[in-house]
Each structure stands twice: as structure tokens, then as C-alpha cells.
Design an enzyme around this catalytic site. Structure first.
Site, short mmCIF file in Angstrom:
data_model
loop_
_atom_site.label_atom_id
_atom_site.label_comp_id
_atom_site.label_asym_id
_atom_site.label_seq_id
_atom_site.Cartn_x
_atom_site.Cartn_y
_atom_site.Cartn_z
N SER A 1 0.83 -1.19 0.00
CA SER A 1 0.00 0.00 0.00
C SER A 1 0.87 1.25 0.00
CB SER A 1 -0.98 -0.03 1.18
OG SER A 1 -2.00 0.92 1.02
N ASP B 1 -5.89 -3.38 -2.53
CA ASP B 1 -4.80 -3.15 -1.57
C ASP B 1 -4.24 -4.45 -1.00
OD1 ASP B 1 -3.30 -2.34 0.77
OD2 ASP B 1 -4.37 -0.44 0.68
#
Length: 334
Positions: free
Chosen positions: A61, A192
């Protein structure tokens, strides 16, 4: 130093000739400012380029943005500037009542400002142009399977090198409920990597040991979090249903994964070969989209980097990573 979560080395001499060093960078949205600011301070204090001392970098991320940036030659200071410049447009009106209410029904933010910022940062450079070995976790929602972007550090890794770097960053940062999934890579539904590897330490360790055949005893890891919030789990969760767990579930799962990765890595490589920097903070101090606390994140990094710089100097800066030579077949670039 209980609040800094730093494990120091003993005073024994280290044989740096066999070391293989991993830098692991957690996810955490705008809190990535903390991680990038830590690295910035280390470079300033020690007069080094942090990236020169690591053989493999993993990032999930926001940590993926930092990892890709480091691999493509950006300095930690430039990455901090990226967050400060583009954070307000990526997370506009994060605390507004309208946006917070809408968050219960659909993704909180448009991905357009994030994509524009990543394109401006990385341009048309490809993931395979990284000067460091990288592993960047994502998740394929369509296939319900993990997805890891890997630079060509092994002969069989010949696909991800052709992907534009900004697309890899966009895929690993597609946080559910905050941004829509990313379908810009072969129309796959990527989200993500924090849903399964917010702390990517074990992803990196499996890569070094399983793919690169680095002995565990020679592996040294620096894992940097984005602050560790102290939460109190109310007793009502003991028997709560879906509504009661709606907010706590994601936090509990991600925290559990982070702790598990820390403990597993420490067990495998040894307590003195693993370092975790993730200061404890009150649960309400920072949040994933809390752009208004950017300066406070930099201040916290300044404090903890003062403590950690001497440890980095004697534990990691003594090793210089060999130049990364990609295992690429020219035909794969056509």
C-alpha cells in the site's frame, strides 16, 4: 525504550560479508509520511543513502509507493514531499460529515487524484526499471487470490517488469472502502495488499529464502510500521453480530496479521537479526486519511529517528548491497 518498539543488537561483531538485508514497509495511507520521514532523517544523520544498504525492499500500500520510489531512484525526502504535495487532493475533506456518511455506502474517495499523483511521480517508467529487488503485495479480487508484483530478480519473473510503475502503486493502494479496485492491468480486479499482508515482512522473507535461496541465518530485516495504535476491545464484541463488528473487524484482522508477521520473522531469522520500528500511539491520534496530521507524523519520525539512527548505523549501514542485475530476457520486452 518501550514506546519505540526497537530491538537492539548485542555488542558482538557482525560478519557483513554474508548479510542479506531486507527493508519492509507497512501500509497505512497518509501515515506513510512517518516511514518516509524516518528514512529521510537516517540519511541526514548518518550521511548515507538508505537504499544502498538493502538487497530487497518490500512495501504494501503506502509502503509500496515508498518501495517503488526508492527502487526508481527517488530519495526519501522526495517521497515525503510527494505526500505533502498530493495528500490533500488524494484525501479531500476526509473529516467532512457528508463524506464520512457516504463511506458507509460506497468508496470514500475517487481514485482520479491518486492516479494523477502517481503518474506525475513515476512518469512512464516501468516497474522493471527498479534498481532494487522489490516485492509489492496486492490482491486479485476477481480470482480471490493473492497477487505479488516482483521485479525480475529471478529468471522466471518476466511479466511484472513490463507494468508501468504507477499502475503497480495504484494496485497495491486500492484500499477497500477508500478507493475502487484497479482494473488497469489485464482487466484484473486488484485491491490493496493490506488485506492480507499489511506488514509485508514475511512476503519478503519467503522471497529471499524461497526464490533467492538466501540462508535464514544471513538475513537481516528492518521492518518499519506507520505507528501502532493502542485499542481497547470492548467486551460487547465478545457476543456481537455483524453490525457490532463492522468497524472493529478490519482493524483486528490487520493488527493480527502484523503481529503474526513480526513474530514469525523474528523466530525464523533470530531476535538479533530482526528490527521493528513502529511506535505506539493513542488509537485516535492518526488515521489512514488524516492529512491534517502530516506535520505531527513528521515530528514523531524526528523523535524516533534520533533514537534509532545509532542502531541503524551499526546494524545496517555496515553492509552495502551488491548492485542489482535484473534477470531479463530481451524478448520479454517486445
Amino acid at each position: 525504550m518501550p514506546q519505540s518498539s526497537i530491538i537492539d543488537l548485542n555488542d558482538a561483531a557482525i560478519d557483513c560479508t554474508k548479510k542479506f538485508q531486507i527493508l519492509s514497509l507497512d501500509g497505512g495511507g497518509i501515515k506513510g509520511i512517518f516511514s518516509a520521514a524516518i528514512l529521510t532523517a537516517l540519511e541526514q544523520d548518518l550521511g548515507v543513502r538508505v537504499v544502498d544498504h538493502f538487497d530487497l525492499i518490500a512495501g504494501t500500500s503506502t509502503g509500496g509507493i515508498i518501495a517503488i520510489g526508492l527502487g526508481l531512484g527517488l530519495s526519501p525526502r522526495q517521497i515525503v514531499q510527494f505526500y505533502m504535495e498530493h495528500g490533500p487532493s488524494i484525501f479531500p475533506g476526509s473529516s467532512s460529515l457528508w463524506r464520512c456518511s457516504l463511506h458507509w455506502l460506497r468508496r470514500k474517495y475517487s481514485a482520479d487524484p491518486l492516479e494523477a499523483a502517481l503518474k506525475r511521480c513515476f512518469g512512464d517508467r516501468l516497474f522493471g526499471e527498479s534498481k532494487k529487488r522489490l516485492v509489492v503485495p496486492s490482491y486479485n479480487l476477481g480470482e480471490d487470490d493473492v497477487y505479488i508484483f516482483r521485479t525480475p530478480h529471478h529468471a522466471r519473473l518476466n511479466r511484472d517488469l513490463r507494468v508501468p510503475a504507477w499502475k503497480v502503486a495504484r494496485a497495491t493502494t486500492a484500499a477497500p472502502t477508500y478507493f475502487p479496485s484497479f482494473r488497469g492491468i489485464d482487466s484484473q480486479r486488484l485491491i490493496d495488499g493490506g488485506v492480507w499482508a499489511n506488514n509485508p515482512t514475511m512476503v519478503a522473507l519467503v522471497e529471499s529464502y524461497g526464490t533467492l535461496a538466501v540462508p535464514l541465518a544471513d538475513t537481516h530485516i528492518l521492518s518499519i510500521g506507520t505507528t501502532d495504535p493502542v485499542n481497547s476491545r470492548h467486551s460487547r464484541l465478545d457476543a456481537s453480530g455483524m453490525l457490532g463488528w463492522s468497524k472493529a473487524a478490519i482493524d483486528v484482522v490487520m493488527r493480527g496479521q502484523t503481529i503474526a508477521a513480526r513474530n514469525q520473522a523474528r523466530f525464523l531469522v533470530g531476535e538479533h537479526n530482526y528490527f521493528r520500528l513502529d511506535p505506539v500511539v493513542p488509537s485516535s491520534e492518526f488515521c489512514l486519511d488524516g492529512i491534517d496530521r502530516s506535520e505531527d507524523l513528521i515530528a514523531k519520525a524526528a523523535h524516533h529517528s534520533r533514537v534509532f539512527a545509532p542502531i541503524f548505523g551499526r546494524s545496517f549501514a555496515q553492509h552495502t548491497a551488491e548492485p542489482f542485475i535484473p534477470n531479463t530476457n530481451p524478448e520479454t520486452r517486445t
